[in-house]
Design an enzyme around this catalytic site. Structure first.
Site, PDB file in Angstrom:
ATOM      1  N   CYS A 108     -21.952  11.067  41.760  1.00 14.78           N
ATOM      2  CA  CYS A 108     -23.241  10.965  41.072  1.00 14.78           C
ATOM      3  C   CYS A 108     -24.316  11.324  42.098  1.00 14.78           C
ATOM      4  O   CYS A 108     -24.045  12.020  43.062  1.00 14.78           O
ATOM      5  CB  CYS A 108     -23.451   9.597  40.427  1.00 14.78           C
ATOM      6  SG  CYS A 108     -23.644   8.216  41.571  1.00 14.78           S
ATOM      7  N   THR A 109     -25.520  10.845  41.907  1.00 15.34           N
ATOM      8  CA  THR A 109     -26.615  11.230  42.797  1.00 15.34           C
ATOM      9  C   THR A 109     -26.641  10.381  44.067  1.00 15.34           C
ATOM     10  O   THR A 109     -26.501  10.897  45.171  1.00 15.34           O
ATOM     11  CB  THR A 109     -27.964  11.142  42.053  1.00 15.34           C
ATOM     12  OG1 THR A 109     -27.882  11.936  40.867  1.00 15.34           O
ATOM     13  CG2 THR A 109     -29.103  11.654  42.923  1.00 15.34           C
ATOM     14  N   ASN A 123     -24.736   7.457  44.617  1.00 11.74           N
ATOM     15  CA  ASN A 123     -23.511   6.693  44.840  1.00 11.74           C
ATOM     16  C   ASN A 123     -23.775   5.189  44.872  1.00 11.74           C
ATOM     17  O   ASN A 123     -23.167   4.451  45.620  1.00 11.74           O
ATOM     18  CB  ASN A 123     -22.815   7.163  46.119  1.00 11.74           C
ATOM     19  CG  ASN A 123     -21.391   6.642  46.275  1.00 11.74           C
ATOM     20  OD1 ASN A 123     -20.985   6.301  47.370  1.00 11.74           O
ATOM     21  ND2 ASN A 123     -20.636   6.566  45.207  1.00 11.74           N
ATOM     22  N   CYS A 171     -24.533   3.691  41.552  1.00 12.71           N
ATOM     23  CA  CYS A 171     -24.484   3.266  40.155  1.00 12.71           C
ATOM     24  C   CYS A 171     -23.295   3.889  39.428  1.00 12.71           C
ATOM     25  O   CYS A 171     -22.238   3.289  39.324  1.00 12.71           O
ATOM     26  CB  CYS A 171     -25.804   3.601  39.457  1.00 12.71           C
ATOM     27  SG  CYS A 171     -25.825   3.059  37.734  1.00 12.71           S
ATOM     28  N   ARG A 172     -23.472   5.093  38.907  1.00 14.51           N
ATOM     29  CA  ARG A 172     -22.462   5.674  38.028  1.00 14.51           C
ATOM     30  C   ARG A 172     -21.127   5.948  38.712  1.00 14.51           C
ATOM     31  O   ARG A 172     -20.068   5.588  38.180  1.00 14.51           O
ATOM     32  CB  ARG A 172     -23.006   6.960  37.391  1.00 14.51           C
ATOM     33  CG  ARG A 172     -24.148   6.694  36.430  1.00 14.51           C
ATOM     34  CD  ARG A 172     -24.805   7.971  35.959  1.00 14.51           C
ATOM     35  NE  ARG A 172     -25.512   8.623  37.079  1.00 14.51           N
ATOM     36  CZ  ARG A 172     -26.108   9.798  37.005  1.00 14.51           C
ATOM     37  NH1 ARG A 172     -26.066  10.497  35.875  1.00 14.51           N
ATOM     38  NH2 ARG A 172     -26.738  10.297  38.052  1.00 14.51           N
ATOM     39  N   ASP A 230     -28.267   8.190  33.564  1.00 17.71           N
ATOM     40  CA  ASP A 230     -28.519   7.471  34.809  1.00 17.71           C
ATOM     41  C   ASP A 230     -29.488   6.331  34.501  1.00 17.71           C
ATOM     42  O   ASP A 230     -30.665   6.566  34.224  1.00 17.71           O
ATOM     43  CB  ASP A 230     -29.125   8.409  35.846  1.00 17.71           C
ATOM     44  CG  ASP A 230     -29.270   7.753  37.211  1.00 17.71           C
ATOM     45  OD1 ASP A 230     -29.049   6.529  37.324  1.00 17.71           O
ATOM     46  OD2 ASP A 230     -29.608   8.480  38.161  1.00 17.71           O
TER      47      ASP A 230
END
Length: 163
Positions: A14-15, A17, A19-20, A128
């Site tokens: 993800c962006t 690292n 959360c998702r 997000d």
């Protein structure tokens, strides 16, 4: 006798690292563990395209993980680089821009890079929830879990194909 068998390796990206991708990592590890001991030996990790190293998951991420019965408190963010990507048979991103950026920067690995939603035949961004209410983090975790369950057959096929 020692087995030299190498188990498949899947990286979620993800962006940041935080959360998702850590949620996807934890959820996928649980799915594999439920499938049996050999499945639990798969290498499953996560990273971020714009991650600052060594940061913990966001509070909403921790709540979402807890809601699903997962503990990711020890997770620390890390940045994607070519050396890391080479370790993985399959790289699953959360957004098209993650996929496109990685394929552009690492064209030799582009055949390993897909969006998670593509595992179910879709081409959709996973929302997000950063900056949103905790419920949005949980909704995102549930969406990720659904893609992982529905796309499991395709994930296994791609992660176990000869490179």
């Amino acid at each position: 006798m020692i087995s030299l068998k190498r188990y498949p390796a899947v990286l979620f990206v993800c962006t940041a690292n935080r959360c998702r991708s850590p949620l996807a990592e934890a959820i996928f590890k649980r799915i594999l563990c439920q499938m049996g001991p050999d499945w639990a030996r798969w290498k499953v990790e996560s990273a971020g395209t714009w991650a600052r190293p060594d940061l913990p998951p966001l509070p909403g991420t921790l709540q979402a993980a807890k809601h699903l019965g997962l503990d990711i408190e020890n997770h620390r963010s890390r940045h994607v680089d070519g050396r890391l990507l080479e370790e993985f048979d399959l790289i699953l991103t959360m957004e098209p821009n993650h996929k496109e950026a990685l394929q552009a920067e690492f064209p030799e690995l582009s055949s390993r890079i897909f969006m998670l939603s593509e595992m179910t035949g879709k081409d959709l961004t996973i929302f997000d929830p950063v900056g949103q209410e905790d419920q949005e983090y949980t909704n995102t975790a549930l969406e990720i879990a659904e893609y992982l369950r529905e796309g499991l057959r395709q994930i296994v096929a791609l992660a176990t194909r000869p490179l």
